[in-house]
Design an enzyme around this catalytic site. Sequence first.
Site, PDB file in Angstrom:
ATOM      1  N   GLY A  30       2.849   1.989   5.154  1.00 17.36           N
ATOM      2  CA  GLY A  30       4.030   1.156   5.409  1.00 17.36           C
ATOM      3  C   GLY A  30       4.811   1.634   6.615  1.00 17.36           C
ATOM      4  O   GLY A  30       5.311   0.826   7.406  1.00 17.36           O
ATOM      5  N   GLU A  85       5.731  -3.447   0.617  1.00 18.36           N
ATOM      6  CA  GLU A  85       5.665  -3.152  -0.830  1.00 18.36           C
ATOM      7  C   GLU A  85       4.873  -1.860  -0.965  1.00 18.36           C
ATOM      8  O   GLU A  85       3.647  -1.869  -0.965  1.00 18.36           O
ATOM      9  CB  GLU A  85       4.939  -4.280  -1.568  1.00 18.36           C
ATOM     10  N   GLY A 113       0.836  -1.199   0.000  1.00 23.99           N
ATOM     11  CA  GLY A 113       0.000   0.000   0.000  1.00 23.99           C
ATOM     12  C   GLY A 113       0.868   1.245   0.000  1.00 23.99           C
ATOM     13  O   GLY A 113       2.019   1.219  -0.453  1.00 23.99           O
ATOM     14  N   SER A 114       0.317   2.328   0.529  1.00 25.52           N
ATOM     15  CA  SER A 114       1.015   3.606   0.488  1.00 25.52           C
ATOM     16  C   SER A 114       2.202   3.625   1.452  1.00 25.52           C
ATOM     17  O   SER A 114       2.248   2.853   2.415  1.00 25.52           O
ATOM     18  CB  SER A 114       0.034   4.707   0.865  1.00 25.52           C
TER      19      SER A 114
HETATM   20  P1  NAD Z   1      -3.424   2.313   1.383  1.00 26.76           P
HETATM   21  O1  NAD Z   1      -2.094   2.469   2.044  1.00 26.76           O
HETATM   22  O2  NAD Z   1      -4.433   3.366   1.574  1.00 26.76           O
HETATM   23  O3  NAD Z   1      -4.117   0.940   1.866  1.00 26.76           O
HETATM   24  C1  NAD Z   1      -3.503  -0.311   1.680  1.00 26.76           C
HETATM   25  C2  NAD Z   1      -3.974  -1.287   2.733  1.00 26.76           C
HETATM   26  O4  NAD Z   1      -3.448  -0.905   4.008  1.00 26.76           O
HETATM   27  C3  NAD Z   1      -5.497  -1.329   2.908  1.00 26.76           C
HETATM   28  O5  NAD Z   1      -5.882  -2.672   3.107  1.00 26.76           O
HETATM   29  C4  NAD Z   1      -5.716  -0.498   4.164  1.00 26.76           C
HETATM   30  O6  NAD Z   1      -6.884  -0.840   4.870  1.00 26.76           O
HETATM   31  C5  NAD Z   1      -4.476  -0.832   4.968  1.00 26.76           C
HETATM   32  N1  NAD Z   1      -4.053   0.193   5.938  1.00 26.76           N
HETATM   33  C6  NAD Z   1      -4.111   1.535   5.790  1.00 26.76           C
HETATM   34  N2  NAD Z   1      -3.528   2.129   6.861  1.00 26.76           N
HETATM   35  C7  NAD Z   1      -3.111   1.146   7.688  1.00 26.76           C
HETATM   36  C8  NAD Z   1      -2.436   1.129   8.952  1.00 26.76           C
HETATM   37  N3  NAD Z   1      -2.098   2.256   9.571  1.00 26.76           N
HETATM   38  N4  NAD Z   1      -2.139  -0.070   9.501  1.00 26.76           N
HETATM   39  C9  NAD Z   1      -2.465  -1.227   8.875  1.00 26.76           C
HETATM   40  N5  NAD Z   1      -3.119  -1.265   7.694  1.00 26.76           N
HETATM   41  C10 NAD Z   1      -3.429  -0.092   7.101  1.00 26.76           C
HETATM   42  O7  NAD Z   1      -3.106   2.070  -0.172  1.00 26.76           O
HETATM   43  P2  NAD Z   1      -4.117   1.970  -1.390  1.00 26.76           P
HETATM   44  O8  NAD Z   1      -4.637   3.317  -1.703  1.00 26.76           O
HETATM   45  O9  NAD Z   1      -5.061   0.839  -1.207  1.00 26.76           O
HETATM   46  O10 NAD Z   1      -3.102   1.502  -2.558  1.00 26.76           O
HETATM   47  C11 NAD Z   1      -2.296   2.369  -3.291  1.00 26.76           C
HETATM   48  C12 NAD Z   1      -0.867   2.359  -2.810  1.00 26.76           C
HETATM   49  O11 NAD Z   1      -0.352   1.033  -2.795  1.00 26.76           O
HETATM   50  C13 NAD Z   1       0.053   3.134  -3.731  1.00 26.76           C
HETATM   51  O12 NAD Z   1       0.932   3.886  -2.947  1.00 26.76           O
HETATM   52  C14 NAD Z   1       0.806   2.036  -4.485  1.00 26.76           C
HETATM   53  O13 NAD Z   1       2.042   2.439  -5.004  1.00 26.76           O
HETATM   54  C15 NAD Z   1       0.934   1.003  -3.423  1.00 26.76           C
HETATM   55  N6  NAD Z   1       1.189  -0.326  -3.995  1.00 26.76           N
HETATM   56  C16 NAD Z   1       2.459  -0.821  -3.939  1.00 26.76           C
HETATM   57  C17 NAD Z   1       2.745  -2.051  -4.512  1.00 26.76           C
HETATM   58  C18 NAD Z   1       4.133  -2.603  -4.481  1.00 26.76           C
HETATM   59  O14 NAD Z   1       4.281  -3.786  -4.740  1.00 26.76           O
HETATM   60  N7  NAD Z   1       5.163  -1.818  -4.178  1.00 26.76           N
HETATM   61  C19 NAD Z   1       1.727  -2.798  -5.124  1.00 26.76           C
HETATM   62  C20 NAD Z   1       0.429  -2.272  -5.151  1.00 26.76           C
HETATM   63  C21 NAD Z   1       0.181  -1.028  -4.577  1.00 26.76           C
END
Ligand code: NAD
EC number: 1.2.1.3
Length: 513
Positions: A249, A266, A244-245
């Site tokens: 992370g 990731e 995720g973001s």
């Molecule tokens: P996001 O960070 O908003 O959410 C991702 C996941 O994390 C969701 O399931 C969310 O509920 C959970 N989450 C959010 N905050 C959390 C916390 N504090 N503790 C635990 N879990 C938490 O991301 P998004 O908008 O769903 O996805 C987009 C992002 O993901 C972009 O930044 C993209 O680059 C990244 N991404 C990276 C990869 C990679 O392999 N590097 C792959 C896919 C997406």
Amino acid sequence: MSLIISDILHHLHINNINEAFSTGSNWGSSPDAAVKDIFSPTDGKKIASVKMATATDYNAVVESAAKAFKTWRTIPAPKRGEIVRQIGEQLRVNKKELGTLVSYEMGKSLQEGYGEVQEMIDICDFAVGLSRQLYGLTMHSERPEHRMYEQYHPLGIVGVISAFNFPVAVWSWNAMLAWVCGDVCIWKPSEKTPLTAIACQHIAQTVFKANNIEDGVSCLVIGDREIGELMANDTRVPLVSATGSTRMGKAVSAAVGARLGKSLLELGGNNAIIITENADLDMSLIGAVFGAVGTAGQRCTSTRRLIIHEHVYEAFKQKLVNAYQQIKIGDPLNENNHMGPLIDQDAVTLYLASIEKCKAEGGNFVVEGGKLDGDAYSSGCYVKPCIAEVENHYQIVQHETFAPILYLIKFKTIEEAIELQNGVPQGLSSAIMTQNLREAETFLSYAGSDCGIANVNIGTSGAEIGGAFGGEKETGGGRESGSDAWKVYMRRQTNTINYSKTLPLAQGIKFDL
Ligand code: NAD
């Protein structure tokens, strides 16, 4: 519920989405579980109402996973691989429906939806082979009649937190490897794409059931970020794999690190293609346009920056502008369209704000952006892909905007281009377009790209499952998928066996009684 969804769920034998999990684990069973409505960004229709897990539900799932681990780890790895092979077969059978669901729920084009399911099938095949190759090393002991070796054991529960943009593939990269390694998985998908997760859980769980494997090897918990936070803080979960973001992370890493657990991160990318004066410009065009507009710029590997040599800059810019006029935007299920919607209206707001910030910093838009209106775009999630000439140091350029905004930057020397490419906080994917060996090898050398992925004459977007996938710096440092990424799902143990009649100590230390 929309017709598309009911057809797909019918095909997948899912009668009630809030019971699909009951063949797996019991999230959402608390009477106080909240219900969330899910809308498709494609047509704005309500897809379903899904129960959100409570902390009590989460605990019950962890307990069932912990119990299942004790049995699952006793099954020989190649037999676990055989079950993963069967899951791969079921994904083949359901590829069309699952791919359509991915496309409809998330908004990526149908071809990309199918591609995502194909990626799951590929990782199943990879994991099956891996199940017979979980090799350790042997080494020579310094002591006579001693044997020394390393072996790998399963870790236990692997928590998988995934993002909306690859709603199913990321889970499979983790789960298939973790399962052959002898771990059990608890998946917390993005709260924006729960239906695809329910479908995958259902497919996997049907196979586990057919093999008489107890519930708990494959677990799903649908919930908001609070469930992810519970997981990150939970000492019963030795490994948390979070996609995720960068913001997310950092939070997960801090929580897991505070309890000295393992995390696999990731996170966001800010990927660039360097186009040198020796590039094949037609090839570069395809790589750049697919990289920037594919998945509406919502891939972690999406191309965000083009770093173009001054001699070909104007010519390439013109090619890009022409190509952008050809891009068809609309319903991602219609295969004539190149680009679908953003995930939701919040994403549209962020996209519009980024354009404004870019203009305020001096960005010159050569293809204007904006929100699309009209019947075909009634979900309110469709935008125009746009292109701006910028400087690499602009704040907005340093930041990952998850939308189809492409930045153009000019360079003079290859060294300068590499510095620009590396001059962002993220380090996921990178590429160079050149037919010059020196330029290509410099880009790949220790003085070249600082990213986890560095390609030559291929864009930044998309990767094969055979290589380890992940990135450096704010991308988090994790590696998933192919190569030896499996090692993170296991604990390493060094064993020394003395078959002599004495007890010599290491380093020749004398200790006589
Ligand atoms: P996001 O960070 O908003 O959410 C991702 C996941 O994390 C969701 O399931 C969310 O509920 C959970 N989450 C959010 N905050 C959390 C916390 N504090 N503790 C635990 N879990 C938490 O991301 P998004 O908008 O769903 O996805 C987009 C992002 O993901 C972009 O930044 C993209 O680059 C990244 N991404 C990276 C990869 C990679 O392999 N590097 C792959 C896919 C997406």
